[in-house]
Design a protein around this motif. Sequence first.
Motif, short mmCIF file in Angstrom:
data_model
loop_
_atom_site.label_atom_id
_atom_site.label_comp_id
_atom_site.label_asym_id
_atom_site.label_seq_id
_atom_site.Cartn_x
_atom_site.Cartn_y
_atom_site.Cartn_z
N VAL A 152 19.60 16.37 -26.47
CA VAL A 152 18.24 15.84 -26.56
C VAL A 152 18.24 14.35 -26.24
CG1 VAL A 152 16.31 15.37 -28.10
CG2 VAL A 152 17.43 17.61 -28.15
N ASP A 153 19.21 13.62 -26.78
CA ASP A 153 19.29 12.18 -26.50
C ASP A 153 19.47 11.93 -25.00
OD1 ASP A 153 19.05 11.62 -29.18
OD2 ASP A 153 21.19 11.24 -29.51
N GLU A 156 16.14 12.85 -23.18
CA GLU A 156 15.06 11.91 -23.47
C GLU A 156 15.32 10.56 -22.82
OE1 GLU A 156 12.06 12.44 -24.89
OE2 GLU A 156 12.74 14.51 -24.59
N HIS A 159 14.10 10.92 -19.34
CA HIS A 159 12.64 10.83 -19.25
C HIS A 159 12.16 9.39 -19.39
CE1 HIS A 159 12.14 15.34 -20.44
NE2 HIS A 159 12.22 15.17 -19.14
N ARG A 160 12.78 8.64 -20.29
CA ARG A 160 12.36 7.24 -20.45
C ARG A 160 12.61 6.44 -19.17
NH1 ARG A 160 14.74 8.05 -25.54
NH2 ARG A 160 16.66 7.01 -24.88
N THR A 165 14.81 16.49 -15.86
CA THR A 165 15.94 17.14 -16.52
C THR A 165 16.02 18.61 -16.12
OG1 THR A 165 14.58 17.67 -18.48
CG2 THR A 165 15.80 15.57 -18.49
N SER A 188 12.57 19.12 -24.19
CA SER A 188 13.02 18.00 -23.34
C SER A 188 13.46 18.47 -21.96
CB SER A 188 14.19 17.28 -24.02
OG SER A 188 13.82 16.78 -25.29
#
Length: 311
Positions: A152-153, A156, A159-160, A165, A188
Amino acid sequence: MTPRVLCAGILVGDLFVPPLPRLPAAGELLVTDDFLMGAGGCAANVAVVLSKLGVGSRVVGKVGRDSFGDFVTSSLAGLGIDVSFIGQSETMGTAKTVIVPVAGEDRRYIHTVGANADLTGQDFAPGAMSGVDVVYLGGYLVLPGLSTESVVDLFEAAHRAGGHTVLDVVLPGETQASMDDLRSILPSVDFFLPNDDEARQLTGEQDPERQAACFNEAGAATVVITMGGDGLLVRTATDTRLLTASRVEVVDGSGAGDAFAAGLIVGILEGWPLERSLRFASEVGALACTALGCSAGIPDREQVLGRMATS
């Protein structure tokens, strides 16, 4: 080539046996054509196919401190792939697979997980994300050291940074994986790429449309369920459609799913409409089946586009 894709996940030293007419009997010596050794595993396969399609990539994974690990790393580096984030396990050897195809039957695999079990979230150093537009993780569910929180990290962070993904999974025959292993990750995920067997096992549903709905409802934006010669089913929040498979003479189906993923990533990078991206990916996946190994049958991008134009 400047890396535009981060290819993370399993790395394997593959040994391909040419297609056999039958398996040898106990104690029998069966003579065949020459074996093929290649750098394999989802992360390597996607990176290699991307290089053939003119896209630079960076690989994150783990190998052992052995000749197989040296072979995998040097093979990828020789194609211009960034291997600076491939780590070496201090305790485990490089993962290896022997692939045994028999005429008229599905392939048989003999595999050792090896250093893939040693890949953790700590192997994703901050510089690994530098400049990439797509983060692909392949072989999830056979990476026991990689926690859901780490995935997830990673996604994400992509995405930032304005990236996309892509998630692919691998389910060995004895695995007990289920939707519970994916629920915290799928929100995510922009593109989730299971095959029909994996989707059936994860959801407990027999119908591909219901399988895809389960993944969408759990948070995945676009779900693509590949079904071999039967084509694929794609489902988003607003649309569900079936696409037919490209027809080729199959020599070895190894790596077809990874080649499909690479083709889809090309479409994502180019900003193509989803259906065009999927048709391109289908052509690439089909071409992977036309030669022994995971990528030998794949030509350059222009030739793939030419096939699309005439099909």
